[in-house]
Design a protein around this motif. Sequence first.
Motif, PDB file in Angstrom:
ATOM      1  N   GLN A 156      21.966 -63.483  71.125  1.00 12.83           N
ATOM      2  CA  GLN A 156      21.740 -63.957  70.003  1.00 12.83           C
ATOM      3  C   GLN A 156      23.123 -62.859  68.916  1.00 12.83           C
ATOM      4  O   GLN A 156      23.168 -63.049  68.036  1.00 12.83           O
ATOM      5  CB  GLN A 156      20.736 -63.024  69.208  1.00 12.83           C
ATOM      6  CG  GLN A 156      19.663 -64.839  69.263  1.00 12.83           C
ATOM      7  CD  GLN A 156      20.164 -66.013  69.609  1.00 12.83           C
ATOM      8  OE1 GLN A 156      20.681 -66.246  68.940  1.00 12.83           O
ATOM      9  NE2 GLN A 156      20.237 -66.486  70.875  1.00 12.83           N
ATOM     10  N   ASN A 180      25.858 -64.350  69.801  1.00 12.72           N
ATOM     11  CA  ASN A 180      26.337 -64.746  69.048  1.00 12.72           C
ATOM     12  C   ASN A 180      26.585 -64.583  67.047  1.00 12.72           C
ATOM     13  O   ASN A 180      27.079 -65.142  66.581  1.00 12.72           O
ATOM     14  CB  ASN A 180      25.573 -65.594  68.936  1.00 12.72           C
ATOM     15  CG  ASN A 180      25.151 -66.545  70.247  1.00 12.72           C
ATOM     16  OD1 ASN A 180      26.381 -66.238  70.890  1.00 12.72           O
ATOM     17  ND2 ASN A 180      23.589 -67.216  70.835  1.00 12.72           N
ATOM     18  N   PHE A 181      26.036 -63.877  67.146  1.00 10.81           N
ATOM     19  CA  PHE A 181      26.364 -63.146  65.520  1.00 10.81           C
ATOM     20  C   PHE A 181      27.961 -62.619  66.059  1.00 10.81           C
ATOM     21  O   PHE A 181      28.562 -62.627  64.766  1.00 10.81           O
ATOM     22  CB  PHE A 181      25.479 -62.272  65.474  1.00 10.81           C
ATOM     23  CG  PHE A 181      23.982 -62.519  64.802  1.00 10.81           C
ATOM     24  CD1 PHE A 181      23.840 -63.467  63.593  1.00 10.81           C
ATOM     25  CD2 PHE A 181      22.918 -62.071  65.130  1.00 10.81           C
ATOM     26  CE1 PHE A 181      23.135 -64.146  63.032  1.00 10.81           C
ATOM     27  CE2 PHE A 181      21.703 -63.070  65.097  1.00 10.81           C
ATOM     28  CZ  PHE A 181      21.645 -63.694  63.360  1.00 10.81           C
ATOM     29  N   HIS A 204      28.969 -66.973  66.119  1.00  8.63           N
ATOM     30  CA  HIS A 204      28.575 -68.887  66.300  1.00  8.63           C
ATOM     31  C   HIS A 204      26.775 -69.013  65.515  1.00  8.63           C
ATOM     32  O   HIS A 204      26.307 -69.782  65.694  1.00  8.63           O
ATOM     33  CB  HIS A 204      28.136 -68.696  68.123  1.00  8.63           C
ATOM     34  CG  HIS A 204      29.082 -68.865  68.787  1.00  8.63           C
ATOM     35  ND1 HIS A 204      29.343 -69.097  70.479  1.00  8.63           N
ATOM     36  CD2 HIS A 204      30.169 -69.435  68.395  1.00  8.63           C
ATOM     37  CE1 HIS A 204      30.117 -69.495  70.851  1.00  8.63           C
ATOM     38  NE2 HIS A 204      30.949 -69.991  70.029  1.00  8.63           N
ATOM     39  N   ARG A 205      26.911 -68.171  65.186  1.00 10.41           N
ATOM     40  CA  ARG A 205      25.483 -67.700  64.032  1.00 10.41           C
ATOM     41  C   ARG A 205      26.046 -66.824  63.196  1.00 10.41           C
ATOM     42  O   ARG A 205      27.034 -65.937  62.992  1.00 10.41           O
ATOM     43  CB  ARG A 205      24.198 -66.928  64.465  1.00 10.41           C
ATOM     44  CG  ARG A 205      23.602 -67.239  65.286  1.00 10.41           C
ATOM     45  CD  ARG A 205      22.353 -67.002  65.628  1.00 10.41           C
ATOM     46  NE  ARG A 205      21.588 -66.656  65.036  1.00 10.41           N
ATOM     47  CZ  ARG A 205      20.459 -66.815  64.735  1.00 10.41           C
ATOM     48  NH1 ARG A 205      19.552 -65.669  66.814  1.00 10.41           N
ATOM     49  NH2 ARG A 205      19.147 -66.571  64.091  1.00 10.41           N
ATOM     50  N   TYR A 210      25.034 -65.235  59.264  1.00 13.04           N
ATOM     51  CA  TYR A 210      24.427 -64.218  58.810  1.00 13.04           C
ATOM     52  C   TYR A 210      24.650 -62.763  58.274  1.00 13.04           C
ATOM     53  O   TYR A 210      25.229 -62.018  58.893  1.00 13.04           O
ATOM     54  CB  TYR A 210      22.492 -64.142  58.699  1.00 13.04           C
ATOM     55  CG  TYR A 210      21.754 -63.377  57.717  1.00 13.04           C
ATOM     56  CD1 TYR A 210      21.462 -63.431  56.888  1.00 13.04           C
ATOM     57  CD2 TYR A 210      22.284 -62.304  58.115  1.00 13.04           C
ATOM     58  CE1 TYR A 210      20.434 -63.655  56.111  1.00 13.04           C
ATOM     59  CE2 TYR A 210      20.910 -61.760  56.900  1.00 13.04           C
ATOM     60  CZ  TYR A 210      20.080 -61.906  56.211  1.00 13.04           C
ATOM     61  OH  TYR A 210      19.903 -61.399  55.073  1.00 13.04           O
ATOM     62  N   GLN A 226      16.260 -72.591  60.941  1.00 13.56           N
ATOM     63  CA  GLN A 226      17.016 -72.632  62.002  1.00 13.56           C
ATOM     64  C   GLN A 226      16.790 -73.469  62.582  1.00 13.56           C
ATOM     65  O   GLN A 226      18.256 -73.990  62.925  1.00 13.56           O
ATOM     66  CB  GLN A 226      16.227 -71.874  63.051  1.00 13.56           C
ATOM     67  CG  GLN A 226      15.647 -70.317  63.041  1.00 13.56           C
ATOM     68  CD  GLN A 226      17.185 -70.005  62.105  1.00 13.56           C
ATOM     69  OE1 GLN A 226      18.051 -69.612  63.085  1.00 13.56           O
ATOM     70  NE2 GLN A 226      17.007 -69.477  61.038  1.00 13.56           N
ATOM     71  N   ASN A 262      20.123 -74.985  60.292  1.00 20.35           N
ATOM     72  CA  ASN A 262      21.172 -74.297  61.286  1.00 20.35           C
ATOM     73  C   ASN A 262      21.664 -75.216  62.339  1.00 20.35           C
ATOM     74  O   ASN A 262      23.206 -75.091  62.187  1.00 20.35           O
ATOM     75  CB  ASN A 262      21.015 -72.975  60.893  1.00 20.35           C
ATOM     76  CG  ASN A 262      20.825 -72.369  59.979  1.00 20.35           C
ATOM     77  OD1 ASN A 262      21.540 -72.928  58.526  1.00 20.35           O
ATOM     78  ND2 ASN A 262      19.688 -70.797  60.193  1.00 20.35           N
ATOM     79  N   TRP A 263      21.431 -75.258  63.424  1.00 20.45           N
ATOM     80  CA  TRP A 263      21.841 -76.083  64.387  1.00 20.45           C
ATOM     81  C   TRP A 263      22.059 -77.416  63.877  1.00 20.45           C
ATOM     82  O   TRP A 263      23.059 -78.084  64.383  1.00 20.45           O
ATOM     83  CB  TRP A 263      20.013 -76.752  65.027  1.00 20.45           C
ATOM     84  CG  TRP A 263      19.969 -75.468  66.297  1.00 20.45           C
ATOM     85  CD1 TRP A 263      21.329 -74.499  67.376  1.00 20.45           C
ATOM     86  CD2 TRP A 263      19.003 -74.254  66.794  1.00 20.45           C
ATOM     87  NE1 TRP A 263      20.964 -73.408  67.616  1.00 20.45           N
ATOM     88  CE2 TRP A 263      19.429 -73.171  67.666  1.00 20.45           C
ATOM     89  CE3 TRP A 263      17.570 -74.646  65.602  1.00 20.45           C
ATOM     90  CZ2 TRP A 263      18.457 -72.206  67.528  1.00 20.45           C
ATOM     91  CZ3 TRP A 263      16.735 -73.691  66.645  1.00 20.45           C
ATOM     92  CH2 TRP A 263      16.924 -72.567  67.684  1.00 20.45           C
ATOM     93  N   ARG A 302      24.635 -72.599  63.034  1.00 24.55           N
ATOM     94  CA  ARG A 302      24.074 -71.485  64.421  1.00 24.55           C
ATOM     95  C   ARG A 302      24.121 -72.470  65.978  1.00 24.55           C
ATOM     96  O   ARG A 302      24.103 -73.970  65.963  1.00 24.55           O
ATOM     97  CB  ARG A 302      22.379 -71.706  64.470  1.00 24.55           C
ATOM     98  CG  ARG A 302      22.314 -71.003  65.566  1.00 24.55           C
ATOM     99  CD  ARG A 302      20.136 -70.856  65.257  1.00 24.55           C
ATOM    100  NE  ARG A 302      19.910 -70.306  66.156  1.00 24.55           N
ATOM    101  CZ  ARG A 302      18.824 -69.218  66.942  1.00 24.55           C
ATOM    102  NH1 ARG A 302      18.270 -69.666  65.876  1.00 24.55           N
ATOM    103  NH2 ARG A 302      18.348 -68.850  67.757  1.00 24.55           N
TER     104      ARG A 302
END
Length: 234
Positions: free
Chosen positions: A62, A65-66, A70-71, A73, A166, A169-170, A175
């Motif tokens: 994760q 990914n941030f 890929h994510r 926030y 979440q 988001n997917w 995400r």
Amino acid sequence: MRLFHALGLAAALSVASMASAAPPDTLEQRIAACLSCHGVKEHGDAYFPRIAGKPAGYLYNQLRNFQNGHRQYPMMNYMVAHLPDAYLREIADYFAGQHPPYATATAGSGATASAAQLERGEVLVRQGDAGRKIPACVSCHGTALNGVAPAIPGLLGLPSDYINAQFGNWKNHSRRAAAPDCMADIAARLSVEDVAAVSAWLGRQAPDADARPASSLPAPLPIRCGSVPAGGAQ
């Protein structure tokens, strides 16, 4: 000369004082920014999920990914943008080793779920929906839903609104994860009503404070998942 000696002594004392006042160089001190939202003493906030006790591989994924977008926030994207890989792993290992008591989860939208919705949610969690190629949550996240080392997270102790968000988001691709992105595929097959049912049921389950991620699953994953190392969950 005495003046210079006095000034030198004052400077030395000032430096010594500053050194003694410096915070300890511990990992917890260096990740104080993380702890303000994901504190070891959990807040039960609907927007900041519990990360303590999650498998280290999942937490590391994760953070990456941030870091690579890929994510999304902004606060997280900014905080990890320039952190070296070794530091990300150190952070992941730290939180994976923390197991504080669970805070009372925020009730959120799941509090108003009907009996029929909760029943549907439990069916999807425990059995899935074969007709729509939706695997049961327990087939990947473990029979007790506590996650599986090294990279599959537990699902208990999370507010229903966070779980809802979440899935959203997917569904809208804000995400993402390593291809094949199994959760994005599953989210696309779930209706809005199904998402609400799953999140409501999960949000009402009392987590076991002594539970830990499983070391393996009894059967191979029902769907290919790029975030899970080959053979790593079996």
